[in-house]
Enzyme design. Structure first.
Site, mmCIF file in Angstrom:
data_model
loop_
_atom_site.group_PDB
_atom_site.id
_atom_site.type_symbol
_atom_site.label_atom_id
_atom_site.label_comp_id
_atom_site.label_asym_id
_atom_site.label_seq_id
_atom_site.Cartn_x
_atom_site.Cartn_y
_atom_site.Cartn_z
ATOM 1 N N ARG A 12 86.255 39.433 32.973
ATOM 2 C CA ARG A 12 86.627 38.559 34.092
ATOM 3 C C ARG A 12 87.328 37.274 33.673
ATOM 4 O O ARG A 12 88.224 36.802 34.358
ATOM 5 C CB ARG A 12 85.374 38.233 34.923
ATOM 6 C CG ARG A 12 84.933 39.372 35.825
ATOM 7 C CD ARG A 12 83.527 39.146 36.342
ATOM 8 N NE ARG A 12 82.548 39.270 35.279
ATOM 9 C CZ ARG A 12 81.303 38.823 35.348
ATOM 10 N NH1 ARG A 12 80.896 38.187 36.435
ATOM 11 N NH2 ARG A 12 80.461 38.990 34.349
ATOM 12 N N GLY A 44 80.907 41.536 26.981
ATOM 13 C CA GLY A 44 79.844 40.966 27.791
ATOM 14 C C GLY A 44 79.669 39.480 27.562
ATOM 15 O O GLY A 44 79.261 39.055 26.482
ATOM 16 N N CYS A 90 79.847 52.157 33.338
ATOM 17 C CA CYS A 90 79.937 51.703 34.720
ATOM 18 C C CYS A 90 78.659 52.061 35.478
ATOM 19 O O CYS A 90 78.245 53.229 35.468
ATOM 20 C CB CYS A 90 81.148 52.333 35.405
ATOM 21 S SG CYS A 90 81.354 51.796 37.122
#
Length: 338
Positions: free
Chosen positions: A234, A206, A94
């Site tokens: 996402r 990713g 993060c």
């Protein structure tokens, strides 16, 4: 858990809470789900154990921890086992300012010996698998040089499964949002790490936004070596049916639990009713379902009705029914036009 990690949904702050996981679990029985990142300090010093509450129906589910203090992480890992999690994961990826100021997250890519100390302490405190999610490097680091050493050190500390986000994190000059897209992807480097560390279970993260892309990552290369898993972020949240509705059959070779997104709405009704009865607000649950009909006729009406109606005081299942009616009407109109 290694089998479940063939496909996983990434831990995402403000998104992958227990309501999101309950929803995702209706779509896929096999995919590994993660919590939002919870700091070890919040659990150990802040007494915020409520942050890691979850339902058994969410399994398989893993707790992701943030921190850099071996003692605190060990205590938090012990709590994870007591709560019934199947895995505890250390966040080394993060890039947010808050995480950097606490000297954990992606900044730990610069301190592999400390990461190794942390995971060794965690492993000594629990029988759960202790895993790591990392980047390929940060700032001016050369990933091809530092990533093998990083993996070597955490492997020596007992880590057997790692998820690698195939981008650098730029801690200076890019926002956390930009760090999700701007640094270029280096998939070949992650595949090279699997070849260099065949005993590690290596998952890639990713830019993976479909099951086709997932299966392409998991396919053996010319040398016969293949990655062990893929993690989707996402796309799984914003288009959950596209990613998860056929995940069990296409990725795991198992039966899919549902046939269509409409079935997920019905599957969620008992859960929503129980949560409303316990005092939860409808919006806290349905905000995670807004993308369910993405790309389908009526998707806009579904989102509008839920977004507007679920936030009203006393909103109940009638809002869910009204939103679903928008989808059904749009679908019927398209069929009539054809």
């Amino acid at each position: 858990m290694d089998a479940a990690a063939r496909l996983s949904v990434a831990p995402m702050m403000d998104w992958t809470d227990r309501h999101c996981r309950a929803f995702h679990r209706t779509l896929s029985r096999r995919t590994l789900l993660y919590t939002e990142m919870v700091t070890a300090a919040a659990l150990v010093r802040g007494g915020a154990r409520h942050l890691i509450a979850f339902g058994e129906a969410e399994q398989p589910v893993a707790l992701q921890l943030g921190g850099a203090d071996p003692g605190e992480l060990a205590q938090a890992a012990r709590m994870a086992e007591q709560e019934g999690y199947r895995e505890v994961n250390l966040n080394v990826g993060c890039p947010s300012d808050r995480v950097q100021s606490g000297c954990f997250g992606a900044v730990l890519m610069e301190r592999p010996a400390l990461v190794a100390e942390c995971v060794a302490a965690m492993r000594a405190a629990t029988t759960l698998p202790v895993t790591v999610k990392c980047r390929i490097g940060v700032d001016a680091q050369e990933p091809a040089d530092i990533l093998p050493d990083f993996l070597c050190q955490i492997r020596a500390a007992g880590v057997r499964r790692v998820t690698i986000h195939a981008r650098k994190a730029w801690l200076q000059g890019l926002s956390p949002k930009e760090n999700r897209d701007v640094p270029p992807l280096d998939y070949p480097l992650v595949h090279a790490m699997k070849r260099a560390f065949p005993d590690l279970h290596v998952s890639i993260n990713g830019g993976i936004d479909s099951l086709d892309a997932t299966l392409a990552q998991l396919a053996p290369g010319d040398d016969g070596v293949s990655l062990d898993g893929a993690m989707i972020g996402r796309a799984a949240y914003q288009r959950p049916a596209d990613i998860l509705l056929r995940a069990d059959s296409r990725v795991f070779g198992a039966d899919d639990p549902l046939d269509a997104p409409e079935d997920a709405v019905e599957a969620m009704r008992p859960y929503i009713a129980a949560e409303l009865g316990a005092g939860q607000r409808l919006h806290a649950i349905t905000r995670h379902m807004l993308g369910l009909f993405s790309g389908r006729p009526g998707a806009r009406g579904w989102r509008r009705v839920l977004s507007e109606g679920a936030t009203r005081p006393g909103a109940g299942l009638e809002v869910l029914d009204a939103a679903l009616a928008e989808v059904m009407a749009a679908g019927a109109a398209r069929e009539a036009a054809e």
